[in-house]
Design an enzyme around this catalytic site. Structure first.
Site, PDB file in Angstrom:
ATOM      1  N   ARG A 150      -1.758   8.246  19.937  1.00  0.00           N
ATOM      2  CA  ARG A 150      -1.267   8.817  18.686  1.00  0.00           C
ATOM      3  C   ARG A 150      -0.962   7.744  17.659  1.00  0.00           C
ATOM      4  O   ARG A 150      -0.560   8.071  16.544  1.00  0.00           O
ATOM      5  CB  ARG A 150       0.013   9.577  18.969  1.00  0.00           C
ATOM      6  CG  ARG A 150      -0.156  11.106  18.916  1.00  0.00           C
ATOM      7  CD  ARG A 150       1.139  11.688  19.381  1.00  0.00           C
ATOM      8  NE  ARG A 150       1.489  12.969  18.942  1.00  0.00           N
ATOM      9  CZ  ARG A 150       1.418  14.060  19.701  1.00  0.00           C
ATOM     10  NH1 ARG A 150       0.851  14.023  20.873  1.00  0.00           N
ATOM     11  NH2 ARG A 150       1.882  15.195  19.260  1.00  0.00           N
ATOM     12  N   ARG A 184       3.135  30.240  18.359  1.00  0.00           N
ATOM     13  CA  ARG A 184       2.781  29.783  19.711  1.00  0.00           C
ATOM     14  C   ARG A 184       3.918  30.048  20.695  1.00  0.00           C
ATOM     15  O   ARG A 184       5.089  29.844  20.396  1.00  0.00           O
ATOM     16  CB  ARG A 184       2.485  28.284  19.651  1.00  0.00           C
ATOM     17  CG  ARG A 184       2.181  27.667  21.001  1.00  0.00           C
ATOM     18  CD  ARG A 184       1.420  26.414  20.874  1.00  0.00           C
ATOM     19  NE  ARG A 184       2.215  25.289  20.399  1.00  0.00           N
ATOM     20  CZ  ARG A 184       1.736  24.053  20.291  1.00  0.00           C
ATOM     21  NH1 ARG A 184       0.486  23.805  20.599  1.00  0.00           N
ATOM     22  NH2 ARG A 184       2.498  23.078  19.860  1.00  0.00           N
ATOM     23  N   ARG A 243       8.513  26.581  21.819  1.00  0.00           N
ATOM     24  CA  ARG A 243       8.922  25.177  21.890  1.00  0.00           C
ATOM     25  C   ARG A 243       9.901  24.891  20.758  1.00  0.00           C
ATOM     26  O   ARG A 243       9.688  25.342  19.637  1.00  0.00           O
ATOM     27  CB  ARG A 243       7.695  24.275  21.726  1.00  0.00           C
ATOM     28  CG  ARG A 243       6.906  24.117  22.999  1.00  0.00           C
ATOM     29  CD  ARG A 243       5.598  23.435  22.777  1.00  0.00           C
ATOM     30  NE  ARG A 243       5.638  22.222  21.963  1.00  0.00           N
ATOM     31  CZ  ARG A 243       4.597  21.420  21.783  1.00  0.00           C
ATOM     32  NH1 ARG A 243       3.458  21.689  22.392  1.00  0.00           N
ATOM     33  NH2 ARG A 243       4.683  20.354  21.031  1.00  0.00           N
ATOM     34  N   LYS A 295      -5.731  21.385  21.085  1.00  0.00           N
ATOM     35  CA  LYS A 295      -6.110  20.348  22.057  1.00  0.00           C
ATOM     36  C   LYS A 295      -5.729  20.747  23.480  1.00  0.00           C
ATOM     37  O   LYS A 295      -6.517  20.595  24.405  1.00  0.00           O
ATOM     38  CB  LYS A 295      -5.447  19.006  21.714  1.00  0.00           C
ATOM     39  CG  LYS A 295      -5.778  18.478  20.324  1.00  0.00           C
ATOM     40  CD  LYS A 295      -5.169  17.107  20.071  1.00  0.00           C
ATOM     41  CE  LYS A 295      -3.665  17.068  20.137  1.00  0.00           C
ATOM     42  NZ  LYS A 295      -2.995  17.807  19.022  1.00  0.00           N
ATOM     43  N   ARG A 331       6.315  16.986  11.904  1.00  0.00           N
ATOM     44  CA  ARG A 331       5.243  16.581  12.840  1.00  0.00           C
ATOM     45  C   ARG A 331       3.920  16.362  12.103  1.00  0.00           C
ATOM     46  O   ARG A 331       3.147  15.469  12.453  1.00  0.00           O
ATOM     47  CB  ARG A 331       5.080  17.640  13.937  1.00  0.00           C
ATOM     48  CG  ARG A 331       6.275  17.644  14.897  1.00  0.00           C
ATOM     49  CD  ARG A 331       6.287  18.882  15.755  1.00  0.00           C
ATOM     50  NE  ARG A 331       5.200  18.923  16.693  1.00  0.00           N
ATOM     51  CZ  ARG A 331       4.725  20.058  17.231  1.00  0.00           C
ATOM     52  NH1 ARG A 331       5.241  21.220  16.893  1.00  0.00           N
ATOM     53  NH2 ARG A 331       3.754  20.001  18.100  1.00  0.00           N
TER      54      ARG A 331
HETATM   55  P1  AMP Z   1       2.569  17.505  21.800  1.00  0.00           P
HETATM   56  O1  AMP Z   1       2.830  18.516  22.845  1.00  0.00           O
HETATM   57  O2  AMP Z   1       1.360  16.660  22.074  1.00  0.00           O
HETATM   58  O3  AMP Z   1       2.554  18.082  20.403  1.00  0.00           O
HETATM   59  O4  AMP Z   1       3.815  16.472  21.847  1.00  0.00           O
HETATM   60  C1  AMP Z   1       5.143  16.907  21.599  1.00  0.00           C
HETATM   61  C2  AMP Z   1       6.019  15.720  21.231  1.00  0.00           C
HETATM   62  O5  AMP Z   1       6.037  14.776  22.308  1.00  0.00           O
HETATM   63  C3  AMP Z   1       5.565  14.915  20.022  1.00  0.00           C
HETATM   64  O6  AMP Z   1       5.992  15.481  18.786  1.00  0.00           O
HETATM   65  C4  AMP Z   1       6.216  13.557  20.298  1.00  0.00           C
HETATM   66  O7  AMP Z   1       7.605  13.587  20.035  1.00  0.00           O
HETATM   67  C5  AMP Z   1       6.037  13.435  21.811  1.00  0.00           C
HETATM   68  N1  AMP Z   1       4.745  12.807  22.166  1.00  0.00           N
HETATM   69  C6  AMP Z   1       3.691  13.384  22.808  1.00  0.00           C
HETATM   70  N2  AMP Z   1       2.679  12.524  22.950  1.00  0.00           N
HETATM   71  C7  AMP Z   1       3.068  11.372  22.357  1.00  0.00           C
HETATM   72  C8  AMP Z   1       2.465  10.103  22.152  1.00  0.00           C
HETATM   73  N3  AMP Z   1       1.215   9.854  22.580  1.00  0.00           N
HETATM   74  N4  AMP Z   1       3.190   9.152  21.520  1.00  0.00           N
HETATM   75  C9  AMP Z   1       4.437   9.378  21.093  1.00  0.00           C
HETATM   76  N5  AMP Z   1       5.080  10.548  21.241  1.00  0.00           N
HETATM   77  C10 AMP Z   1       4.403  11.549  21.872  1.00  0.00           C
END
Ligand code: AMP
Length: 220
Positions: free
Chosen positions: A91, A130, A163, A16, A174
Site C-alpha cells: 500500500r 458492505r 466494519r 479486491k 481512507r
Molecule cells: P483493508 O481491509 O485492506 O481495507 O484494510 C483495513 C485497514 O487495515 C486499513 O485501512 C489500514 O488501517 C490497515 N491495513 C491493511 N493493509 C495495510 C497495509 N498494507 N499497510 C498499512 N495498513 C494496512
C-alpha cells in the site's frame, strides 16, 4: 491448477477481497489479506491488534515495518508455497520495495499487479452498504448482494456486521490515504511492465471474468 503470484491493487471497496477469494478457488495460491489479518488480531486483542487498532479506526495505514514483517511471515507458510494473491498489500512504495526483497530471497517474482479501477463515487456506495460475517468472513452488500435473512450469514448462520472503518466519516479518510500513499504504486508497477488494468465496475461475475481473461492474456 495453475499457480499464481499476483497483487490486487485498487482503492478500498474496489472488490479486491471478493475477487481474491474467487481467484483462490481457481488457481493454486493462498490469499494474503493484510486487512483481514489485522482485523482478526484486533478481535483477538493480540499485541499486533493492540498496535494496529487506532490506525485502522482512523482509516490510517499501519506502519510499514509492522505490515512487512507480517507479510514476510505469512508468505513463508505452507499454503503459500504454490503461489499467492496479495490483497491490500503493498500500500506504499516502501512496502512494494520490501515485497521485492522478500520475494527475491524466496527466488520468486510477481507475475502481475492487477489494478481494479472503480471511481470514488461508486466506492462510497459500496463501502457504506458492505457487511461481513463475524464468524466466517463472507462478504455481503445491503443492496447488491444481500443475505437471505437480514443480518444473518447464508453460509454459516453467523451474525453480519459493518466494519468500523466502513462508516461514512472514515471512508473519506481512507480514500485520501489511498490517493496520497497507495496510488503512486500504479506508476511504480507500470514502469516495471507488470501492471494490468481492469474495470472494476459491474457485477462480481463480470469482474471475475475480466480478471481471468487478463491473467490468461498475460500467459500467451
Ligand atoms: P483493508 O481491509 O485492506 O481495507 O484494510 C483495513 C485497514 O487495515 C486499513 O485501512 C489500514 O488501517 C490497515 N491495513 C491493511 N493493509 C495495510 C497495509 N498494507 N499497510 C498499512 N495498513 C494496512
Amino acid at each position: 491448477m495453475a499457480s499464481l503470484r499476483v497483487v490486487l491493487l485498487g482503492p478500498p471497496g474496489a472488490g479486491k477481497g471478493t475477487q481474491a477469494k474467487l481467484l483462490r478457488e481457481q488457481f493454486e495460491a493462498c490469499q494474503v489479506s493484510t486487512g483481514d489479518i489485522l482485523r482478526k488480531a484486533v478481535a483477538d486483542q493480540s499485541p499486533l491488534g493492540k498496535e494496529a487498532s487506532a490506525f485502522i479506526k482512523r482509516g490510517d495505514l499501519v506502519p510499514d515495518s509492522v505490515i512487512v514483517k507480517l507479510v514476510a511471515e505469512r508468505l513463508n507458510e505452507k499454503d503459500c508455497a504454490p503461489g499467492f494473491i496479495l490483497d491490500g498489500f503493498p500500500r506504499t512504495i516502501p512496502q512494494a520495495q520490501s515485497l521485492e526483497e522478500i520475494l527475491q530471497k524466496m527466488g520468486l517474482g510477481l507475475q502481475a499487479v492487477l489494478l481494479v479501477q472503480v471511481p470514488h463515487t461508486v466506492i462510497v456506495e459500496r463501502l457504506a452498504g458492505r457487511r461481513t460475517c463475524k464468524n466466517c468472513g463472507a462478504l455481503y452488500h445491503l443492496n447488491f448482494n444481500p443475505s437471505t435473512k437480514e443480518s444473518i450469514c447464508d453460509r454459516c448462520g453467523g451474525e453480519l456486521q459493518q466494519r468500523d472503518d466502513d462508516r461514512e466519516e472514515t471512508i473519506s479518510a481512507r480514500l485520501k490515504v489511498y490517493d496520497n500513499q497507495t496510488a503512486p504504486l500504479v506508476d511504480y508497477y507500470r514502469q516495471r511492465g507488470i501492471l494490468r488494468e481492469i474495470d472494476g465496475v459491474g457485477n462480481v461475475e463480470d469482474i471475475r471474468h475480466r480478471l481471468i481473461k487478463t491473467l490468461e492474456d498475460r500467459a500467451t
